[in-house]
Design a protein around this motif. Structure first.
Motif, PDB file in Angstrom:
ATOM      1  N   SER A  52     -43.265 -73.589-111.516  1.00  0.00           N
ATOM      2  CA  SER A  52     -42.949 -75.018-111.531  1.00  0.00           C
ATOM      3  C   SER A  52     -41.545 -75.250-112.055  1.00  0.00           C
ATOM      4  O   SER A  52     -40.810 -76.092-111.534  1.00  0.00           O
ATOM      5  CB  SER A  52     -43.944 -75.781-112.409  1.00  0.00           C
ATOM      6  N   PHE A  53     -41.190 -74.486-113.097  1.00  0.00           N
ATOM      7  CA  PHE A  53     -39.841 -74.661-113.621  1.00  0.00           C
ATOM      8  C   PHE A  53     -38.818 -74.315-112.551  1.00  0.00           C
ATOM      9  O   PHE A  53     -37.891 -75.079-112.286  1.00  0.00           O
ATOM     10  CB  PHE A  53     -39.628 -73.786-114.859  1.00  0.00           C
ATOM     11  N   GLY A  54     -39.010 -73.181-111.890  1.00  0.00           N
ATOM     12  CA  GLY A  54     -38.083 -72.791-110.838  1.00  0.00           C
ATOM     13  C   GLY A  54     -38.054 -73.816-109.710  1.00  0.00           C
ATOM     14  O   GLY A  54     -36.990 -74.252-109.264  1.00  0.00           O
ATOM     15  N   ARG A  55     -39.233 -74.227-109.309  1.00  0.00           N
ATOM     16  CA  ARG A  55     -39.325 -75.160-108.176  1.00  0.00           C
ATOM     17  C   ARG A  55     -38.668 -76.501-108.500  1.00  0.00           C
ATOM     18  O   ARG A  55     -38.147 -77.171-107.612  1.00  0.00           O
ATOM     19  CB  ARG A  55     -40.802 -75.365-107.832  1.00  0.00           C
ATOM     20  N   SER A  56     -38.693 -76.871-109.780  1.00  0.00           N
ATOM     21  CA  SER A  56     -38.134 -78.166-110.154  1.00  0.00           C
ATOM     22  C   SER A  56     -36.620 -78.184-110.007  1.00  0.00           C
ATOM     23  O   SER A  56     -35.997 -79.232-110.070  1.00  0.00           O
ATOM     24  CB  SER A  56     -38.513 -78.514-111.590  1.00  0.00           C
ATOM     25  N   LEU A  57     -36.019 -77.010-109.815  1.00  0.00           N
ATOM     26  CA  LEU A  57     -34.568 -76.955-109.665  1.00  0.00           C
ATOM     27  C   LEU A  57     -34.139 -76.985-108.201  1.00  0.00           C
ATOM     28  O   LEU A  57     -32.960 -76.914-107.898  1.00  0.00           O
ATOM     29  CB  LEU A  57     -34.022 -75.682-110.328  1.00  0.00           C
ATOM     30  N   PHE A  58     -35.136 -77.082-107.296  1.00  0.00           N
ATOM     31  CA  PHE A  58     -34.808 -77.123-105.871  1.00  0.00           C
ATOM     32  C   PHE A  58     -35.174 -78.478-105.276  1.00  0.00           C
ATOM     33  O   PHE A  58     -35.948 -79.240-105.861  1.00  0.00           O
ATOM     34  CB  PHE A  58     -35.540 -76.000-105.135  1.00  0.00           C
ATOM     35  N   ASP A  59     -34.640 -78.749-104.085  1.00  0.00           N
ATOM     36  CA  ASP A  59     -34.858 -80.068-103.493  1.00  0.00           C
ATOM     37  C   ASP A  59     -36.251 -80.154-102.855  1.00  0.00           C
ATOM     38  O   ASP A  59     -37.056 -79.229-102.950  1.00  0.00           O
ATOM     39  CB  ASP A  59     -33.763 -80.386-102.468  1.00  0.00           C
ATOM     40  N   ALA A  60     -36.494 -81.268-102.178  1.00  0.00           N
ATOM     41  CA  ALA A  60     -37.837 -81.543-101.658  1.00  0.00           C
ATOM     42  C   ALA A  60     -38.336 -80.432-100.740  1.00  0.00           C
ATOM     43  O   ALA A  60     -39.495 -80.023-100.808  1.00  0.00           O
ATOM     44  CB  ALA A  60     -37.845 -82.878-100.922  1.00  0.00           C
ATOM     45  N   SER A  61     -37.457 -79.907 -99.885  1.00  0.00           N
ATOM     46  CA  SER A  61     -37.901 -78.895 -98.937  1.00  0.00           C
ATOM     47  C   SER A  61     -37.962 -77.514 -99.578  1.00  0.00           C
ATOM     48  O   SER A  61     -38.606 -76.609 -99.052  1.00  0.00           O
ATOM     49  CB  SER A  61     -36.930 -78.851 -97.741  1.00  0.00           C
ATOM     50  N   GLY A  62     -37.307 -77.354-100.716  1.00  0.00           N
ATOM     51  CA  GLY A  62     -37.338 -76.088-101.412  1.00  0.00           C
ATOM     52  C   GLY A  62     -36.262 -75.118-100.956  1.00  0.00           C
ATOM     53  O   GLY A  62     -36.270 -73.963-101.363  1.00  0.00           O
ATOM     54  N   ASP A  63     -35.340 -75.564-100.116  1.00  0.00           N
ATOM     55  CA  ASP A  63     -34.321 -74.658 -99.592  1.00  0.00           C
ATOM     56  C   ASP A  63     -33.032 -74.700-100.402  1.00  0.00           C
ATOM     57  O   ASP A  63     -32.294 -73.723-100.456  1.00  0.00           O
ATOM     58  CB  ASP A  63     -33.973 -75.044 -98.135  1.00  0.00           C
TER      59      ASP A  63
END
Lengths: 460, 336
Positions: A52-63
């Motif tokens: 979650s921490f990592g994902r929170s640093l990426f945009d909506a699409s995750g790219d």
């Protein structure tokens, strides 16, 4: 069992060897005991926190890596800000009220013999799921006073203070002696002198909307004669009359006259006005009749104040945008008060009785004892209740999800529901959703530190 | 606190480890890990000695008056607490038409409105009945798994030596407050990859993982109170660790295990959030099935009210059957 190995005294080498082997076995056993738990915790709890921490640093699409942009978006997005504001309200209000209420009830229950039964009743909702509690309170908060018990009570209390009947749909027959717009007030076009009588006809009231006690109207003409309803033989200092529904089922009557079958409008407030001042006030009886007595001679107009035509009190719009959060907190109180009361009651039971007795001997009042002795001694328990509730309130989801009706969902959102909506409920912005869940975690961390320190202090 | 038969089971140091509601001054707590105090203090009937009315001679009249005011207030509060529940029960027994036109309280004077029609209709409609069984299939295995896995780990953390034991245990305690929300998205992806998403097994695994920190914490602390001599004697007698665990530790830990099991069962039975994401329509429990009906609230009270009551019955039975363990479990679990 392993220790028995070292008791035997063979050669030094093999003893050390055996000891090591035994230790290894023991460790392997420990691993077997702990491994299932650690695997599950690692895969489903620790990994998600990191993810979650990592994902929170990426945009909506995750790219695309966006750094802290999602966190910045939290404080810029009005809907999310509203959720944060609501969560803040929850965290301040709910634990405070619950601790206070629990303390109050715990002290009170100490004074009655049926404390156990009482605690049982209040603890019962702890068994109820938030979903069921939500449905229970959706029913209770129903806006229509004929369906929602809270508004039924509110209306009953309100009407207890102000019981005048109201006819919101009533309007005067045009051209039959009354002027005034819909909603009142209505005034007679001509004046009447003491000794006279007057008929005031209204339409627009459905027959089944009449109060249950409404009787057939007494004609104003009779008032001059010997109608007992309108008073006998018009006393010289009084004005009599009737307020009636100028419509009989079947529609056979003549407009402007009291016909057989037409009913009086009971509970109307009627005023006799002279020179712009109210000289007398009366309320119509079940047959619609009224009488002003003791009037000085002169020309009077008769007026029906607007209050007669106001819509009846319909109770509170509990689940409207303004009150939805307090209403949901109310449902939460219903669930959790028993918890705080039982916990505080346990603390109360442990307060040394002699301290209280000594204070009483010294002449302290119950209030002083409560403030100076009971509360300070209870402080640790109160803190525990408060912190525990803060943790629970922070994560509240189901109750808000269930109680808030669709259109006001946005007004009621808290962090947890907002996080759900952003991640899964149409928002589909998992970057922002992950950032929100991290915020949720960070907010719980102080409580976690509090708990772990308490745990270590007490000697783990 | 009165002495209790469990007193002798306290550890030699008499240490009272607890993360939850505990105070240093030794006040009673709702912590199931502290056997003696818990059992006496969180019983609902914890009326302290000497609190009976009339313990003081002076001012009997004002006391009597005060006590009747207190009684009145408490009766009122109890009524307020009962009313919403009564509303649900009566609504669930009335026809859709009655519910739409008049409040449930009219049934108090006109009991002819009441019938079981809603319930039979609900059970005939397969959706809710299936959801009820899904709830059972989710909560029972979860409870068993949490108790077994946590008991193993709790015993290891309390009595087996291995490197980093205390540090790992602290981390586990730290995980206690990781909110369920954190896990939703990552675990959904994970389960999606291995085909567990939308299955009962997935829901169960998620619940087990998030139930473990508290369960391990509770049982480890309880097991740690077992006197060392007892375990050592068993080891001297040649009992293997498995044997000691299953024949000695588990029976001794029964009170804590009972509280834990009740709390865990209730937690999962009443959960909506986790199942909302991880269960599909075929595996959804009662809570999720009912919440999908909330959108048309008002026109379907005939489904929602009996459904909600159905979901209440099991927890209520547990509540009344195991009152003391229930209160202990809920109290201890509140740290979650």
């Amino acid at each position: 069992m392993a220790d028995t190995v070292t008791v035997r005294p063979p050669t030094v080498g093999s003893a050390a060897d055996g000891k090591r082997r035994a230790q290894r076995r023991k460790r392997r056993l420990a691993v077997v005991f702990v491994l299932p738990a650690l695997l599950l915790l690692g895969a489903l709890v620790v990994y998600p926190v990191l993810f979650s921490f990592g994902r929170s640093l990426f945009d909506a699409s995750g790219d695309r890596f966006v750094g802290a942009a999602n966190y910045a978006a939290i404080v810029q997005d009005p809907a999310t800000l509203k959720a944060i504001r609501n969560s803040a309200i929850w965290v301040v209000v709910a634990p405070t009220l619950l601790t206070g209420l629990g303390l109050l009830l715990a002290v009170l229950t100490e004074k009655v013999r049926w404390a156990t039964a009482f605690k049982l009743v209040l603890f019962l909702p702890m068994a109820v799921s938030f979903l069921a509690a939500g449905i229970i309170f959706r029913l209770a908060y129903e806006q229509d006073p004929d369906r929602g018990v809270l508004n039924a009570a509110a209306v009953a209390v309100h009407d207890g203070f102000d019981d005048a009947a109201a006819y919101p749909t009533a309007r005067a027959r045009e051209g039959h002696g009354l002027t005034g717009g819909a909603g009142g007030p209505y005034t007679t076009t001509s004046t009447v002198r003491p000794g006279g009588s007057i008929g005031l006809g209204f339409i627009g009231v459905a027959p089944d909307a009449l109060p249950a006690g409404a009787k057939a109207a007494a004609g104003p003409a009779d008032a001059a004669g010997a109608s007992p309803a309108a008073g006998t033989a018009g006393a010289a200092d009084s004005i009599g009359g009737v307020v009636y529904l100028d419509f009989a089922p079947g529609g056979t009557g003549t407009p402007g006259r009291v016909d057989p079958g037409e009913k009086g409008l009971p509970g109307m407030t009627v005023e006799a006005v002279r020179d712009g001042r109210v000289a007398a006030t009366a309320t119509t009886a079940d047959d619609g009749s009224f009488r002003f007595a003791g009037l000085a001679d002169g020309d009077y107009t008769v007026r029906l104040p607007a209050a007669n035509f106001e819509a009846p009190y319909q109770g509170v719009n509990w689940l409207g945008p303004a009150l939805v959060t307090p209403a949901i907190i109310g449902a939460y109180l219903w669930v959790w008060t028993g918890f705080s009361m039982v916990l505080i009651g346990a603390g109360l039971a442990a307060i040394p009785r002699d301290a209280l007795e000594a204070a009483r001997m010294d002449g302290a009042t119950e209030g002083q004892i409560f403030r100076k002795i009971t509360v300070p001694l209870l402080a640790p328990v109160l803190t525990v209740v408060f912190v525990t509730l803060v943790i629970n309130v922070m994560k509240v989801f189901d109750l808000v999800w269930i109680i808030a009706p669709g259109p006001v969902q946005e007004e009621a959102n808290v962090l947890a529901t907002r996080m759900w909506l952003v991640s899964f409920g149409g928002g589909n912005d998992q970057g922002l959703g992950s950032a929100l869940s991290m915020v949720l975690l960070l907010l719980v961390v102080p409580a976690m530190i509090f708990n772990v320190r308490r745990f270590r202090r007490s000697g783990a | 606190m009165s002495g209790h038969s469990t007193v002798e089971r306290r550890g030699p140091s008499g240490r009272t480890t607890a993360l939850g509601p505990v105070s240093r001054s030794g006040q009673p707590t709702a912590q199931a890990s502290r056997q003696p105090s818990v059992r006496t203090s969180t019983r609902l009937s914890a009326t302290p000695p000497g609190s009976a009315p009339g313990r003081r001679r002076g001012g009997r009249i004002s006391r009597l008056l005060g006590s009747s005011v207190v009684q009145g207030v408490l009766i009122l509060v109890a009524l307020v607490w009962i009313t919403p529940l009564a509303g649900l029960l009566l609504s669930s027994l009335r026809s859709e038409q009655d519910n739409a036109t008049e409040g449930w309280w009219t049934a108090l004077t006109d009991p002819s409105q009441l019938s079981l029609d809603n319930y039979s209709a609900l059970l005939r409609d397969s959706g809710i009945g299936a959801a009820f069984w899904n709830t059972v299939l989710i909560s029972v295995p979860t409870t068993v798994l949490v108790v077994v896995i946590a008991a193993l780990a709790g015993y290891a953390f309390a009595w087996l030596e291995f490197p980093g034991r205390d540090a790992v245990f602290l981390v586990v305690v730290g995980l206690l407050v990781v909110p369920v929300q954190i896990g939703l998205l990552p675990v959904a992806k994970l389960f999606g990859a291995v085909g567990l998403f939308g299955t009962i097994a997935g829901v169960v695994l998620f619940h087990v993982a998030y139930g473990l920190p508290f369960a391990i914490f509770l049982l480890r602390n309880y097991f740690a109170e077992i006197p060392r001599e007892m375990l050592e004697a068993a080891r001297m007698d040649g009992g293997s660790e498995w044997r000691i665990f299953s024949r000695l530790v588990l029976p001794l830990g029964r009170p804590a295990i009972a509280s834990l099991a009740i709390f865990q069962f209730l937690w999962v039975w009443n959960d909506m959030l986790v199942a909302l994401l991880f269960a599909d329509t075929g595996s959804q429990p009662l809570t999720v099935a009912l919440q999908s009906q909330m959108r048309q609230f008002g026109s379907n009270i005939g489904v929602l009210a009996p459904g909600a009551f159905l979901s209440l019955v099991v927890p209520l039975v547990v509540f009344f059957a195991f009152q003391r363990h229930f209160v202990q479990g809920v109290m201890a679990g509140s740290v979650k």
